[in-house]
Design an enzyme around this catalytic site. Sequence first.
Site, short mmCIF file in Angstrom:
data_model
loop_
_atom_site.label_atom_id
_atom_site.label_comp_id
_atom_site.label_asym_id
_atom_site.label_seq_id
_atom_site.Cartn_x
_atom_site.Cartn_y
_atom_site.Cartn_z
N ASN A 13 -2.83 12.77 -3.49
CA ASN A 13 -3.62 13.24 -4.37
C ASN A 13 -4.29 14.59 -4.12
OD1 ASN A 13 -3.70 11.25 -6.35
ND2 ASN A 13 -5.00 10.04 -5.16
N ASP A 15 0.85 -1.38 -0.06
CA ASP A 15 -0.03 -0.17 0.00
C ASP A 15 0.88 1.33 0.04
OD1 ASP A 15 -2.92 1.06 0.58
OD2 ASP A 15 -1.62 2.20 1.77
N ILE A 16 0.67 2.13 -0.78
CA ILE A 16 1.16 3.40 -0.85
C ILE A 16 0.83 4.41 0.25
CG2 ILE A 16 1.79 5.61 -2.22
CD1 ILE A 16 1.20 3.94 -4.67
N ASP A 48 -1.78 9.74 -10.46
CA ASP A 48 -1.56 8.72 -11.68
C ASP A 48 -0.25 8.32 -11.98
OD1 ASP A 48 -4.37 8.19 -11.77
OD2 ASP A 48 -4.66 9.72 -13.54
N GLU A 92 -4.54 2.23 -4.65
CA GLU A 92 -3.13 2.52 -4.35
C GLU A 92 -2.62 1.03 -3.95
OE1 GLU A 92 -4.88 4.05 -0.61
OE2 GLU A 92 -5.39 3.82 -2.67
#
Length: 213
Positions: free
Chosen positions: A92, A84-85, A101, A128
């Site tokens: 964002n 997971d980011i 993106d 993500e």
Amino acid sequence: MVEMDAVPMEEAGRFDGYLWIYRDVTEDKKAEQKLQEANQLLQKLSMVDGLTGIANRRCFDDTLEKAWDQLISYSEPLSLLLVDIDFFKAFNDLYGHQAGDFCLQKIGDIFKDLPLEPDGLAARYGGEEFVVLLPGQNVAQAVEAAHLVQEAVKNAQIPHKGSSVSECVTLSIGISTMVVTNNHQPAALIMEADRALYQAKDNGRNQIKVYQG
């Protein structure tokens, strides 16, 4: 390509030989081949994530089932990395969805370059989240792969001033390893990796956690 058809000729109930009809089916064959190629391309594209260019969730699900069926006869290990980011929503919000993106694409490129065994797979799981499937790999090998991914993302130096753990993008990774037997189902492997990922995020993020049952 030419095909010939023999058509019997009869007149007043009397057999009078055959009439040979020649047809050039070259264009038909070409059209059929093009249709097959188009179908194969569509099938391939249906397994690829449109944004990152790596395998998508559908491809991962299919690969997991096949790997499970292959390993179950040998009681071999199967490892899964759920990635997971960290603070991606904040990313964002700060930089915009176009930058988000681009970040996902950069992470996808890292997974493309990940040295996997022939049966290994890296895929975008959704949003993500990414997954790495490592058939036949034990927990130590899975941890090594997780460190490779984290180091590659660190070296990419993707700015993230919305993160509370680093000025660059980081990853939290949960790992599950299972010896494949009839006593478990593939969903259990995903569930364990998800719990390990939760522990990594709950303990401060930018960490690797191995599921402990």
